[in-house]
Design a protein around this motif. Sequence first.
Motif, PDB file in Angstrom:
ATOM      1  N   ARG A  20       0.820  -1.222   0.000  1.00  0.00           N
ATOM      2  CA  ARG A  20       0.000   0.000   0.000  1.00  0.00           C
ATOM      3  C   ARG A  20       0.850   1.268   0.000  1.00  0.00           C
ATOM      4  NH1 ARG A  20      -4.686  -1.455   4.327  1.00  0.00           N
ATOM      5  NH2 ARG A  20      -3.181  -3.029   4.918  1.00  0.00           N
ATOM      6  N   LEU A 113      -1.849 -13.400   8.619  1.00  0.00           N
ATOM      7  CA  LEU A 113      -1.591 -13.039  10.015  1.00  0.00           C
ATOM      8  C   LEU A 113      -1.617 -14.269  10.930  1.00  0.00           C
ATOM      9  CD1 LEU A 113      -1.207 -10.921  12.229  1.00  0.00           C
ATOM     10  CD2 LEU A 113      -3.684 -10.532  12.199  1.00  0.00           C
ATOM     11  N   ASP A 136      -1.389  -0.019  13.684  1.00  0.00           N
ATOM     12  CA  ASP A 136      -2.180   0.734  14.658  1.00  0.00           C
ATOM     13  C   ASP A 136      -1.265   1.281  15.743  1.00  0.00           C
ATOM     14  OD1 ASP A 136      -4.932   0.381  13.825  1.00  0.00           O
ATOM     15  OD2 ASP A 136      -4.655  -1.739  14.280  1.00  0.00           O
ATOM     16  N   TYR A 173     -11.761  -4.499   8.382  1.00  0.00           N
ATOM     17  CA  TYR A 173     -11.376  -5.069   9.677  1.00  0.00           C
ATOM     18  C   TYR A 173     -12.022  -6.425   9.928  1.00  0.00           C
ATOM     19  CZ  TYR A 173     -10.326  -0.166  10.804  1.00  0.00           C
ATOM     20  OH  TYR A 173      -9.829   1.097  10.806  1.00  0.00           O
ATOM     21  N   ILE A 207     -12.017  -5.147  15.059  1.00  0.00           N
ATOM     22  CA  ILE A 207     -10.822  -5.574  15.803  1.00  0.00           C
ATOM     23  C   ILE A 207      -9.706  -4.610  15.418  1.00  0.00           C
ATOM     24  CG2 ILE A 207      -9.143  -7.413  16.172  1.00  0.00           C
ATOM     25  CD1 ILE A 207     -11.121  -9.422  15.099  1.00  0.00           C
ATOM     26  N   GLY A 209      -5.533  -3.590  16.059  1.00  0.00           N
ATOM     27  CA  GLY A 209      -4.383  -4.501  16.110  1.00  0.00           C
ATOM     28  C   GLY A 209      -3.734  -4.799  17.450  1.00  0.00           C
ATOM     29  N   TYR A 211      -3.963  -7.895  20.573  1.00  0.00           N
ATOM     30  CA  TYR A 211      -4.563  -9.152  21.013  1.00  0.00           C
ATOM     31  C   TYR A 211      -3.775  -9.631  22.230  1.00  0.00           C
ATOM     32  CZ  TYR A 211      -5.842  -9.239  15.982  1.00  0.00           C
ATOM     33  OH  TYR A 211      -6.291  -8.934  14.711  1.00  0.00           O
TER      34      TYR A 211
END
Length: 307
Positions: A20, A113, A136, A173, A207, A209, A211
Amino acid sequence: MSTTKPVRKAVIPVAGLGTRFLPVTKAMPKEMLPVVDKPAIQYVVEEAVSVGLDDILMITGRNKRALEDHFDRVPSLEATLEEKGDEKKLAAIQESNNLGDIHYVRQGDPKGLGHAVLCSQRHVGAEPFAVLLGDDLIDERDELLGEMIRVQQATGGSVVALMEVPREAISAYGCAMVSPVEGESFVQVHGLVEKPAPEDAPSNLAIIGRYVLHPAVFGVLEETEPGRGGEIQLTDALQTLARREGEGGGVYGVVFRGRRYDTGDKLSYLKAVVTLACGREEFGEDLRSWLRDFVSEGADVPSTAGA
Ligand code: G1P
């Protein structure tokens, strides 16, 4: 109250190709893009370290050597700055090599991911761990990861960070279906779907980024078939865990209402840089006043096509 091992390790997947941002990412990792005067990745590592996660594993790929160099020492530059007595610059370059204990493993074949997280299995072992995505950035004044760790420890499950987004944006997302947990500030996650079309999305909770995962996710990831985009999706593995009862089952969400800066595409990245630069003591005021003039004069610059 479940008894669970403490969270000590952070995993940061950085093997993405950064398409990107082409052409700037042709020979440079996107995680090294400057956000004011630090590469984006440094903010993420600092966030992990700020909540005590100083064992950091980066899942890397080709073209990522600059990342390792950034978190390493540069003795020749240190010596030059020492000779000059430039304490400020010396501190600035030393900051990034004193950030925790950073390890690297290569993802080889980037298969998504979920696959990147699976590459951390040997390093992480059988303990809960955090995953931080570099696109993020969370404002250091707002708490998120610390709260997610507390929820993981209290529930013994896995925890995702959620944020309300406009419905039309949800297709960028993973999306969560949740219900409140009585007497608690976190929510229970019942279902997760990766990048749904807005009309199919079960909610407007995205969600973001961050976790904190139970190690049971590794076994699930091993069995997870490629999903959206032909990639092994972490979201799909968490969907399985959300439905599982007993050890390692259950997914919970912390809804974040603080400041998040998205650096995942060119426009968001530019907004993140300007926002953070405007908050800087040394030049924020000057920049704000220049921006006001620039905009009020009609910001009359000819468009260029770019890449
Ligand atoms: C990944 C996850 C997605 C999540 C997003 C947050 O997608 O797959 O569920 O919402 O990160 O940034 P990516 O942005 O890598 O395509």
